[in-house]
Every structure is written in C-alpha cells, then in structure tokens.
Design an enzyme around this catalytic site. Structure first.
Site, short mmCIF file in Angstrom:
data_model
loop_
_atom_site.label_atom_id
_atom_site.label_comp_id
_atom_site.label_asym_id
_atom_site.label_seq_id
_atom_site.Cartn_x
_atom_site.Cartn_y
_atom_site.Cartn_z
CG ASP A 106 -2.33 0.83 1.04
OD1 ASP A 106 -2.28 1.68 0.07
OD2 ASP A 106 -3.18 0.73 1.48
C1 BGC Z 1 -5.25 2.87 0.21
C2 BGC Z 1 -5.30 2.02 -0.88
C3 BGC Z 1 -5.21 2.83 -2.20
C4 BGC Z 1 -4.01 3.36 -2.13
C5 BGC Z 1 -3.67 4.18 -3.71
C6 BGC Z 1 -4.17 4.07 0.10
O1 BGC Z 1 -4.09 4.98 0.88
O2 BGC Z 1 -5.06 2.38 1.53
O3 BGC Z 1 -6.65 1.43 -0.83
O4 BGC Z 1 -5.49 1.91 -3.25
O5 BGC Z 1 -3.98 4.37 -1.21
O6 BGC Z 1 -4.34 5.19 -3.89
#
Ligand code: BGC
Length: 714
Positions: free
Chosen positions: A253
C-alpha cells in the site's frame, strides 16, 4: 510467455529490475524529467498519472525509447465506478447479487481502460465488523462467504474473460490482511487476530479472489499480531505464495514499506526495503526504499538476487498477460457515461437499497399523491450521493432524488426545503420553511445521512449517529403531523434508534451513486420493489460494537432483555447472562435483514437426506411464497450451525444465498446443495476438516429467522 519473460530478465540490469519494482505518483504531468526517467527504465508503474494523452505519450516513450521497451502499467483506484458511479461497495453488497457486481465492475473497467488505466486497486474485501471504521464503506460487509462470492464476481467483472482484451483491467485483492480489524475502528490501527479467526474469517474472501484469478494483491497498512502486513512473510510467503500457489503481483500500500519504520519494525528505509523484499512485496508504492537501497542490499547479499528476479518475473508476466507488450494498443481517450452504464448504475442503486421499516405500508406512495415535501441535506447533493473514492466522476452526471421526483411528479407536486445545508449543519434556521412545506404536503420525504467525506479512508467516527441537527429536524417535522418516509444515505451503518421511532418508513440507500435519484424515486413510488438485505449488522448504539451475526454462543446466552437493575436487588446469580443492563443486547437490524412491499413467507424445510459423509452432499429446500399483492424479489439465505465441534462454532454461518423473483401469489421451491466439504472448519489443530456431528440448518429471510431442520455429518 514464461520464456519471453525469462529472456527479458536475463537482459535487464539490476537498476532496470528495481525500476520495474517501483510505482510512483510522480507523473502528475509528463515533465521532461519524467520522460527521461521513463527512458531509463526508472519506473514500472504509475499511479494517478496525468491525462489520457500523457499516458499515451509516456507509454510510447517506454515502448520505443527505453532500452528494453518494457511498457508501463498505469494504475488507479477505480473502486465503485470510474466516470459512472455505482453504489459504494457496501451498498452493492446489499444487493446480494454477484451478477450485478460483475456488471458494475465491467462498466468501470470499460471506462477506465478507455483512458489507458489497466490496473485498479479493487476489490477491497476486508471483513469489517466495526462501523466506526470509515473504510467499511469500501467493504463487502461482515460475512466472509458473501464478501468472497462478491469479490470473485468483481474480479471477473474487472478482468473480463481475457486480461489482454482492451476493456480489461487487472484487479487487486486488498488489503492483505486484517486491515478491517483495526482496533477501536480507528483507521490504520493494529489488528490482533488469532490464526484460527484469520483463516476462518479474514482470509476467506482473499482465497475466493485468488481462486477467481485476481491478478494482484495489495498488502495492508496495519500490523497483524505485531508484524506489519507489508513485512509479513507468514502472510505473503507462507500463505499466499506457498499454500495458495499465487503467481500474481504483490504491491505494497501507499508508502507502507517505509511506514514500517514508524511501526517500530524497521530501523530505517534500508531495513524496511530488506524486510519487504524478503517477505515478498514485488512492487513498492510511492516510497522509494527499493530504488534507494535494494541494489546495495543485493550487493551485500542481505537480499538474494532470486527475490528480485521472482518479483520482476511476476510484474513482467502481468504486463504480458495484459497485452501491454503487443503493438496494437489503442490510444487512450476520454471516457463518457453511456445509456448502458447509466442503466447499470440505476439498477445497482435500486437493488442496493434496503427497506428497514414500513409502518402501515406507508410506502410505496400512491401514484396520484398530490404533493410531497422533499426535505433534508441529502435530497439534492450530487457530490454526497456519490460516496467515497470518486476521483474521476463528474457531479453534472449525477441525478439527485429531488431532480428525479420532480421529473416524475412534475415541479408543482414537489415542495422542496433542504432545512440543513449539509449533514453536519447545526443551524435550525431552515427548519421553519421545512415545517411549512411539510404542513402543505401529504407526506414528507426526508433525505438524511452522512456526507461523502465522512466515510472512507481515515474517516473513522466514534459516534455513529446522524450528524448535525438532523435528529432535531425530525423532531421539528413531527409537529406537522404528516407521515415521514426517510431515505438515509451513508457510508456505514448509522445508529438512529430513537429517531427511527418517529419515522413511518426508512429506506437505507448507502451512497447510491450517479443514478441514485431515479432509483430512489421509483422505489418511493412503487415502480420498483425494494429487495436489498443488510450485508452488515446495524447496532442500536455504538456501545454494542463489535456486533455481528456469526458470534459464538457464550456459556450464558441471553434470552430476554431485562433492562435496568431495580434498587434493592440482592446480589444473587439470576439474570447473569450475556447482555447489557442499559440497552437491548440484540442489534437494531440484523445481518441479512430487509423488508419488501410484498409479504414473503417461508415454509416446509426439507432435507434430501438427514445423514451424509464428507464427500457426499445433500439438498436443502424450502418453499418461499409471495403472499402479498405485488411482484417482488427475495434474497433467500442458507445458514448452518454446528452444535458441537472441537472449536466452538458461530450461532449461524451463511453458506449460500439466492435472489428469486416471485410474482404476486407465486410460490417457489428454493433448493441449496450442500457438500460435506462445505462444512469444513479449522479444528483445534488448525486443520481444515469436516468434523462429524449434528448441524442445524435454516433457509431464512435474515440471520435471525427462517425455517429450520437438522442433519448429521458422519
Ligand atoms: C489506500 C489504498 C489505495 C492506495 C492508492 C491507500 O491510501 O489504502 O486502498 O489503493 O492508497 O491510492
């Protein structure tokens, strides 16, 4: 393909390999510096990058001007629609309709891929049993079976039959794992999950997504039993790669690799890179610890070259599978809503709405109704009805309930008074006008809830009530003496016990998306009959959280609600059951619950046999009849409970469901096959086995009722 990939890896420098393992947000616009980095093979993937034209140009540079011509992979969070917005995932889950979920994902994939995006970070399948957690909005509810079936359907929708078809996008099973168990419902918080619960509940939907062929996995931000998921070799290697034989891409993530420093699990970025690489993270999102340190980690043998090669192989394989190496790539162009996407959006919104209350059959409204008062902060808020994660949607595409009601009934029959500016507004200054509208109308349609921005990532709430002065608004409107039908739009289960008593009818609409207005207007007017059922338990008060249907029984299950303790009560062990003394122990609305405009009756449970062996199956059936005056759709649910096991089992577990359409007066026999193996549980040795014993089984309209019988597994 494998030969091509290996041949390519053999020609790559270590820098080029590490480039493939790096994903960046740096391509906001395609600057000269970024062009140069693309030529050098510095990046394997961009997240949220530029315009369709920028993406086309960046891809041309990667393919034609970089040394090895390795294409870029553009990723974005396409969570519940791209340009056309469908209900939030929790709302889609309320439809209990895998075919619908597949269709919404298909439309989203079509629009996103038109703009050159071939990787989405969805579906999210974190089991969430805590509505304080704002990301429950993105989840598929509290039940691993339902979430697994729907996640698999979403994967099929995004990825299509063939990943290299131009309208297919790679899906991503996220967040692996345990993120939805954030302590106290506070986002990013620690998750403590015993392995048996991890396997029974939290991992099951991920396994379903893997079996559906999901192309990628994302690690979660949280620690799981003290170890960050992003450095968790048990999760990423032992379970995902070894047990499940997964050969797709694992992405971290957003900055989750370097966040391991603040978790207190890595000393610095170098240590974080090492731990993530050794655990099996193929691609680092946004932070640059791989780029900065992986080379020296390899040179010092702290990370074996094989780990890098395995990751690069996974990434290149995905790029091949997506057809990105092919020359006939279409040029990205602007995506638009279409009659087809809007039809899917309207159907999805209609199916997702749950009728929670309908006193005296207040709904549907008579079609010859003279005037309705449309009141409330969410009656005409295009942005709020779209919900969280809608970066590519346009408010001008959205049709609100106010607009749809005016369209159907005509302007003169609709008296509109918003009363509150937004859901958090505390001012009563609009109440008088709203009360006046209510007095002049036959019925009040009240649109309450939570704004878009109050749910989603980092939007945890410690209070689950209707924010602002909405409850006071309901109190004020009761003075008009008119029946009130409320529509609640929210990203989570809200608590509104006292307020519910003052409302004649309640439709729970989640955040219903672009076509929420027409769907709700048709539901209110009876052109569509509600069919949604709750994918998550609604508490009476936040103090009951976590509350979910598949709980264990305890040694002292409560049978009745004795509230309060009379003064002078002697200290004696009666009434010592598992309950609260200040609130009923049962939920406000249970999992699986939802009313209809027609009456559905369950009867006559039958078992094809009363005893089976693990390899055998039996059929469980019941008669489901529509005793009402209208045609309607019912979500028929199958639950089991194992009476005695080596590990105590939940009071009920969902094992199947089916949406059936029943004409007024029609009766159908609904059958579920059940195999002995479907009953396997993790036993006291953590082995998945179908233990012999007696099972109670229900075919039911929700998790608390139904017709029931018993059978034995020998
Ligand atoms: C989130 C993810 C997301 C990623 C990219 C993160 O803050 O937890 O679910 O896909 O950002 O935007």
């Amino acid at each position: 393909m494998d030969r091509k990939v290996d041949a390519l890896i053999a020609r790559m420098t270590l820098d080029e390999k590490i480039g493939q393992m790096s994903q960046s947000t740096a391509m906001n616009t395609l600057t000269d510096a970024i062009r140069q980095e693309i030529r050098q093979g510095r990046w394997g993937s961009f997240l949220n990058a530029g315009s369709p034209a920028d993406r086309a140009e960046a891809q041309r540079i990667a393919r034609r001007e970089s040394r090895l011509g390795i294409p870029l992979l553009f990723a974005r969070d396409v969570i519940h629609g791209y340009r056309t917005v469908f209900p939030i995932p929790l709302g889609q889950a309320a439809a209990w309709d895998p075919e619908l979920v597949e269709a919404t994902a298909r439309e989203a994939a079509r629009e996103a891929s038109t703009e050159g995006i071939r990787w989405t970070f969805a579906p999210m399948m974190d089991i969430a049993r805590d509505p304080r957690w704002g990301r429950i909005a993105e989840s598929l509810g509290e039940d691993p079976y339902l979430a697994g079936v729907l996640a698999a359907a979403m994967v099929r929708g995004f990825q299509g039959g063939k990943l290299d078809a131009e309208a297919s996008v790679a899906a991503c099973a996220k967040h692996f794992a345990g993120y939805g168990a954030a302590e106290a419902g506070r986002d990013y918080n620690s998750a403590w999950i015993p392995e048996i619960l991890l396997r029974e509940v939290y991992l099951r939907p991920f396994r379903a997504a893997r079996d559906a062929g999901v192309a990628t996995f994302m690690t979660s931000f949280n620690t799981l039993n003290g170890i960050p998921a992003t450095g968790n070799r048990f999760l990423l290697h032992d379970i995902l790669r070894r047990e499940w034989g997964y050969d797709g891409v694992v992405v971290s993530d957003y900055e989750a690799v370097t966040e391991m420093i603040r978790h207190g699990y890595a000393e610095d970025a170098r240590d974080a890179a090492k731990k993530a690489a050794l655990a099996g993270v193929d691609m680092e999102m946004v932070s640059t610890s791989y780029y900065d340190h992986l080379k020296s980690l390899i040179e010092s043998s702290a990370v074996p070259m094989k780990a890098v090669d395995d990751s690069v192989r996974n990434i290149l394989r995905l790029k091949y599978r997506l057809g990105l190496f092919d020359d006939n790539q279409r040029t990205p162009a602007e995506a638009k809503v279409t009659p087809q996407s809007l039809a899917v959006a309207e159907r999805a919104a209609a199916e997702s709405v749950v009728l929670l209350k309908n006193q005296g059959n207040l709904l549907p409204l008579r079609s010859d109704i003279r005037t309705v008062a449309v009141i409330g902060p969410l009656a005409d808020s295009r942005v709020d009805q779209m919900g969280t994660w809608v970066m590519d949607a346009r408010p001008e595409d959205v049709v609100t309930p106010l607009a749809a009601l005016k369209h159907i009934l005509g302007d003169s029959r609709v008296l509109y008074a918003p009363a509150l500016r937004d859901s958090r507004d505390r001012s009563h200054s609009g109440f008088a006008a709203a009360l006046d509208a209510a007095r002049r109308a036959e019925v009040v349609l009240l649109f309450l809830g939570e704004e878009q921005i109050l749910s989603g990532e980092a939007r945890s709430r410690a209070f689950l009530n209707l924010p602002g002065a909405q409850e006071e608004l309901v109190d004020a409107l009761t003075a008009a003496g008119k029946p009130i039908a409320a529509v609640i739009m929210a990203g989570r289960p809200l608590t509104f016990h006292d307020t519910a008593g003052k409302l004649g009818a309640i439709l729970y609409a989640w955040h219903p998306g672009t076509m929420g207005g027409p769907a709700l207007a048709k539901l209110l007017l009876g052109q569509i009959v509600p069919s949604g059922k709750l994918p998550v338990t609604f508490p009476r008060t936040v103090g009951q959280v976590p509350i979910y249907y598949a709980h264990l029984n305890t040694g002292r299950p409560a049978a009745d609600t004795e509230l309060g303790i009379p003064l002078g009560t002697p200290l004696k062990p009666t009434g010592y059951t598992s309950k609260y003394i200040d609130v009923d122990f049962t939920p406000e609305y249970p999992f699986g619950y939802g009313l209809s405009y027609t009456d559905i009756e369950y009867s006559n449970l039958r078992l094809s046999r009363t005893s089976i062996q693990a390899g055998q199956s039996l059929t469980i059936s019941a008669e489901v009849a529509n005793r009402g005056m209208r045609d309607g759709t019912e979500v028929v649910q199958l639950y089991v409970h194992k009476l005695v096991a080596s590990v105590a089992q939940p009071v009920r577990l969902l094992k199947g469901f089916r949406r059936i359409y029943l004409k007024a007066g029609e009766k159908q026999t609904v059958s579920f096959p059940l195999r002995g193996d479907d009953l396997a549980i993790y036993n006291d040795q953590l082995h998945l086995v179908a233990e012999p014993g007696v099972f109670q089984v229900w075919i039911a309209p929700d998790s608390t009722r139904g017709v029931s019988g018993q059978f034995t597994l020998r």
